[in-house]
Scaffold this motif. Structure first.
Motif, mmCIF file in Angstrom:
data_model
loop_
_atom_site.group_PDB
_atom_site.id
_atom_site.type_symbol
_atom_site.label_atom_id
_atom_site.label_comp_id
_atom_site.label_asym_id
_atom_site.label_seq_id
_atom_site.Cartn_x
_atom_site.Cartn_y
_atom_site.Cartn_z
ATOM 1 N N ARG A 1 0.846 -1.195 0.000
ATOM 2 C CA ARG A 1 0.000 0.000 0.000
ATOM 3 C C ARG A 1 0.884 1.248 0.000
ATOM 4 O O ARG A 1 1.674 1.444 0.916
ATOM 5 N N GLU B 1 -1.557 -1.265 -4.151
ATOM 6 C CA GLU B 1 -2.690 -0.356 -4.006
ATOM 7 C C GLU B 1 -2.158 1.053 -3.794
ATOM 8 O O GLU B 1 -1.396 1.301 -2.863
ATOM 9 N N ARG C 1 0.327 -7.460 -5.179
ATOM 10 C CA ARG C 1 -0.712 -6.494 -5.550
ATOM 11 C C ARG C 1 -0.322 -5.140 -4.956
ATOM 12 O O ARG C 1 0.029 -5.053 -3.780
#
Length: 311
Positions: free
Chosen positions: A94, A123, A121
């Motif tokens: 993040r 973000e 992933r």
């Protein structure tokens, strides 16, 4: 329940005997018996019963062994996940950033991270104000509230609220002027030379970058005469190109200027912004976080794009 005892008991049921489980796990038969007895005390169940010189699992024991298999498989999956997270192979990274850093720096940073960690992933949280971002960010690129002197960039280094904070870069501001403006062609301009111009406001969030500029204007005895409120830097450039007025942006914000405008540096020394990086201390050992931090530092020291005019 102790997972080791569950593992031992499952081996007893699968092998059909204490000795078979001992051979399979590398334990002594006595140690196997002790684990089974302890598990029976923990559960309050009779899990095995004597049959001649051996033992046989009860119905309750068979049910516990079957459920233990599912639990132990999930624990194994959890261990593998923890290994992956420690190595940065999976999970979520993040990152918070303000708009111009997202446009100029983050594409290269993200590309470098996903090359090394393809299962990760990422973000991105975009906001000009730190208070608008989620608190659980791993990395946060933000603007310090003010720049108060030449040595000030080191002041905010340190740590706070579970984050390590470091200075990435201090940069000047640029006046973005339409073609034909009298100040086009100058190496630098003073802020005072823009006091009578029509301005394009470029920060609808009223963030720290705008506040640095407004404070400097106020110190010189004037307030910018904003003719248009644009939502961001690229939109303000379009109004400048149309001849509506001028705008002033930090150097990183003068990215991909459109045709018909020229960017000229502001000479006033205090019209600068300080770009900072916060890294969550809990994520410092994560390889993906370390890689993203390295890439951000490298991006911050790259020469800024020179101000220029586009025909």
């Amino acid at each position: 329940m102790d997972p080791t005892r569950l593992r031992v008991f499952r081996a007893v049921v699968q092998s059909g005997s204490i000795n078979g489980a001992a051979t399979r796990l590398g334990y002594t038969p006595s140690a196997i018996s002790q684990h089974v007895s302890a598990l029976q005390r923990e559960t309050g169940l009779v899990l095995v019963e004597r049959r001649g010189r051996g033992i046989q699992p009860t119905a309750a024991g068979i049910a516990v062994a079957e459920r233990a298999t599912r639990v132990l498989d999930q624990l194994t999956d959890l261990e593998h996940l923890a290994d992956d997270l420690r190595a940065g192979r999976s999970g979520v990274l993040r990152i918070g950033a303000f708009m111009s850093a997202n446009r100029v720096w983050m594409p290269r940073v993200v590309a470098g991270v996903v090359d090394d960690f393809p299962d990760l992933r990422i973000e991105l949280s975009l906001a000009e104000l730190r208070g608008d971002r989620p608190v659980e960010l791993d990395l946060d690129v933000f603007i310090a509230e003010a720049v108060r002197g030449d040595r000030d960039p080191a002041v905010a280094d340190g740590s706070a609220d579970g984050y390590d904070v470091e200075h990435l870069r201090t940069e000047d501001y640029l006046a973005v002027l339409p073609a034909g403006h009298p100040l086009v062609g100058r190496e630098r301009v003073e802020l005072n030379e823009l006091r009578d111009a029509d301005w394009i406001d470029n920060d609808i969030a009223r963030g720290p970058c705008r506040e640095i500029l407004i404070t400097a204007c106020r110190a010189r005895g004037f307030a910018p005469r904003f003719r248009v409120q644009a939502s961001d830097y690229p939109s303000s450039f379009d109004y400048v190109a149309a001849g509506v007025g001028v705008t002033v942006v930090p150097r990183l914000g003068a990215h991909l200027l459109p045709a018909g405008v020229t960017a000229v540096p502001i000479a006033d020394a205090e019209v600068r912004r300080r770009i900072m990086l916060r890294v969550a201390r809990s994520a410092r050992t994560n390889p993906a976080v370390r890689r993203a931090t390295e890439l951000l530092r490298a991006a911050a020291v790259l020469p800024a794009a020179a101000p220029h005019a586009l025909a």
